[in-house]
Design a protein around this motif. Structure first.
Motif, PDB file in Angstrom:
ATOM      1  N   VAL A  90       0.835  -1.193   0.000  1.00  0.00           N
ATOM      2  CA  VAL A  90       0.000   0.000   0.000  1.00  0.00           C
ATOM      3  C   VAL A  90       0.875   1.249   0.000  1.00  0.00           C
ATOM      4  CG1 VAL A  90      -1.755   1.279   1.307  1.00  0.00           C
ATOM      5  CG2 VAL A  90      -1.876  -1.216   1.173  1.00  0.00           C
ATOM      6  N   PHE A  91       1.929   1.223   0.802  1.00  0.00           N
ATOM      7  CA  PHE A  91       2.920   2.292   0.835  1.00  0.00           C
ATOM      8  C   PHE A  91       4.312   1.680   0.718  1.00  0.00           C
ATOM      9  CE2 PHE A  91      -0.425   4.226   3.659  1.00  0.00           C
ATOM     10  CZ  PHE A  91      -0.812   5.220   2.768  1.00  0.00           C
ATOM     11  N   GLY A  92       5.216   2.399   0.051  1.00  0.00           N
ATOM     12  CA  GLY A  92       6.603   1.976   0.022  1.00  0.00           C
ATOM     13  C   GLY A  92       7.090   1.445  -1.304  1.00  0.00           C
ATOM     14  N   ARG A  93       6.184   1.326  -2.294  1.00  0.00           N
ATOM     15  CA  ARG A  93       6.587   0.912  -3.637  1.00  0.00           C
ATOM     16  C   ARG A  93       5.863   1.803  -4.637  1.00  0.00           C
ATOM     17  NH1 ARG A  93       9.230  -1.355  -0.470  1.00  0.00           N
ATOM     18  NH2 ARG A  93       9.875  -3.542  -0.409  1.00  0.00           N
ATOM     19  N   GLY A  94       6.625   2.635  -5.350  1.00  0.00           N
ATOM     20  CA  GLY A  94       6.032   3.446  -6.399  1.00  0.00           C
ATOM     21  C   GLY A  94       5.341   4.712  -5.929  1.00  0.00           C
ATOM     22  N   ASN A  95       5.242   4.940  -4.616  1.00  0.00           N
ATOM     23  CA  ASN A  95       4.573   6.163  -4.146  1.00  0.00           C
ATOM     24  C   ASN A  95       5.305   6.818  -2.968  1.00  0.00           C
ATOM     25  OD1 ASN A  95       3.964   4.339  -2.108  1.00  0.00           O
ATOM     26  ND2 ASN A  95       1.758   4.336  -2.457  1.00  0.00           N
ATOM     27  N   PRO A  96       6.632   7.007  -3.065  1.00  0.00           N
ATOM     28  CA  PRO A  96       7.359   7.591  -1.932  1.00  0.00           C
ATOM     29  C   PRO A  96       6.983   9.038  -1.636  1.00  0.00           C
ATOM     30  CG  PRO A  96       8.798   7.429  -3.830  1.00  0.00           C
ATOM     31  CD  PRO A  96       7.552   6.676  -4.176  1.00  0.00           C
TER      32      PRO A  96
END
Length: 354
Positions: A289-295
């Motif tokens: 959900v967070f941490g890949r592709g949306n820093p």
């Protein structure tokens, strides 16, 4: 156990300032105020490794590629060489990994993204030395990475066998234009462990009714600031709201107006109001959900917002759990537990964040 430990010091720098990666963009990232991400990820992995395997022999490469970080964790590393200049690059990575291989490393642990993984795999080609990634890049498509820095330490300290896994990478210039075409770069030996992520896949199934439901909620709350993450599912929501969003970026929307398009972390924070909601979809095949592709959705942003997770039923059917990796272990712990994932106009499904 002899572990070669390597840090790509610029990995992930472009993420929070909206560059979708760092390849060819280091100076621009710095000009935008980007701060290195990899050194802190390395610290977390090494601290955890020191707890689990304090007697490990650690091979290192000169700073800024890891030597001081290894020493700070309490190890006495054998430093096998130095970078070729002030700015490190793929040649430095490959040279270091070959040195680790020739020094009989049992495992090469690297901190970086898919580009670093491809360089490590190239240097290890033809050998049986396994590799393991500590994720620090913006895009992490390969299945050679642990889920988190702490998981990487656990895998390094406990693995007993290896398997062949894919190293994937994409063209970052195409990625910045919204085109995602993962390319198989190598197949590498990787420790067998549940704590490794899968290769990214694309979720299937219609999301039209789901998007209509989210758009209706947005229209009903004009005072709320909506932080709309990347991905095709949230992209459908943006389309229902009447604007062409950034397919791999973050857009901020309130009361019929796009406040920030393809926003950086700073632009998102500047746009927030008193009532804020992040809308994100998990990565297909991985569940992040967070941490890949949306820093850009940094801990500072996440802490100011409520969370709405959306996904097609088909995507969730392929996922056992959801995952988070925000660079803030305390926030990761707060986010863990059961969450309602919107799968239709009104329907929701419970999923566990681990």
């Amino acid at each position: 156990m002899r572990i070669g430990f390597l840090v790509n010091p610029i990995a992930g720098m472009g993420g929070r300032v909206g560059l979708k990666g760092t390849d060819g963009k280091v100076e621009e990232a710095r000009a935008r105020g980007a701060e290195p991400r990899a050194p802190d990820r390395a610290r977390r992995a090494l601290d955890a490794l020191a707890e689990r395997a304090p007697d490990a022999d650690v091979l290192a490469w000169g700073d800024p590629m890891g030597a001081s970080r290894v020493r700070a964790a309490g190890f006495d590393p054998e430093v096998l060489g130095e970078p070729g200049g002030e700015e490190t690059g793929p040649d430095d990575t490959r040279r270091a990994v070959r040195a680790f291989r020739d020094a009989d490393a049992d495992l090469v642990v690297f901190v970086g993204g898919d580009g670093t993984a491809a360089d490590v795999a190239e240097a290890l080609a033809g050998s049986d030395v396994p590799m393991l990634g500590v994720p620090a890049g913006v895009k992490v498509y390969s299945s050679v990475f642990a889920v988190s820095p702490e998981d990487a330490a656990y895998v390094a300290a406990t693995f007993e066998r290896t398997e062949r896994r894919e190293v994937m990478d994409i063209d970052e210039d195409e990625y910045r234009e919204g085109e995602v075409h993962p390319e198989l770069r190598a197949v590498a030996h990787v420790p067998v462990a549940e704590e490794l992520q899968s290769s990214k896949q694309t979720g299937s199934g219609t999301v039209e009714s789901l998007a209509e439901g989210v758009a209706a909620d947005v229209d009903a709350r004009p005072e709320t600031t909506w932080v709309l993450g990347p991905g095709s599912t949230v992209g459908e929501v943006k389309e229902k709201l009447g604007f062409e969003g950034s397919p791999i970026g973050v857009d901020v929307y309130r009361d019929g107006e796009v406040l920030a398009a393809d926003a950086t972390e700073a632009e998102i924070l500047d746009s927030l109001g008193e009532d804020n909601v992040i809308v994100v979809t998990p990565i297909g095949g991985q569940g992040f959900v967070f941490g890949r592709g949306n820093p850009q959705l940094s801990p500072a942003v996440i802490r100011e917002c409520d969370l709405e997770v959306v996904a097609s039923r088909d995507k969730l059917d392929d996922l056992r759990v959801l995952r988070v990796d925000t660079d803030d272990p305390e926030l990761d712990e707060e986010l863990r537990g059961w969450v309602k994932v919107r799968v239709g106009r009104f329907e929701r499904r419970m999923m566990k964040v681990v």
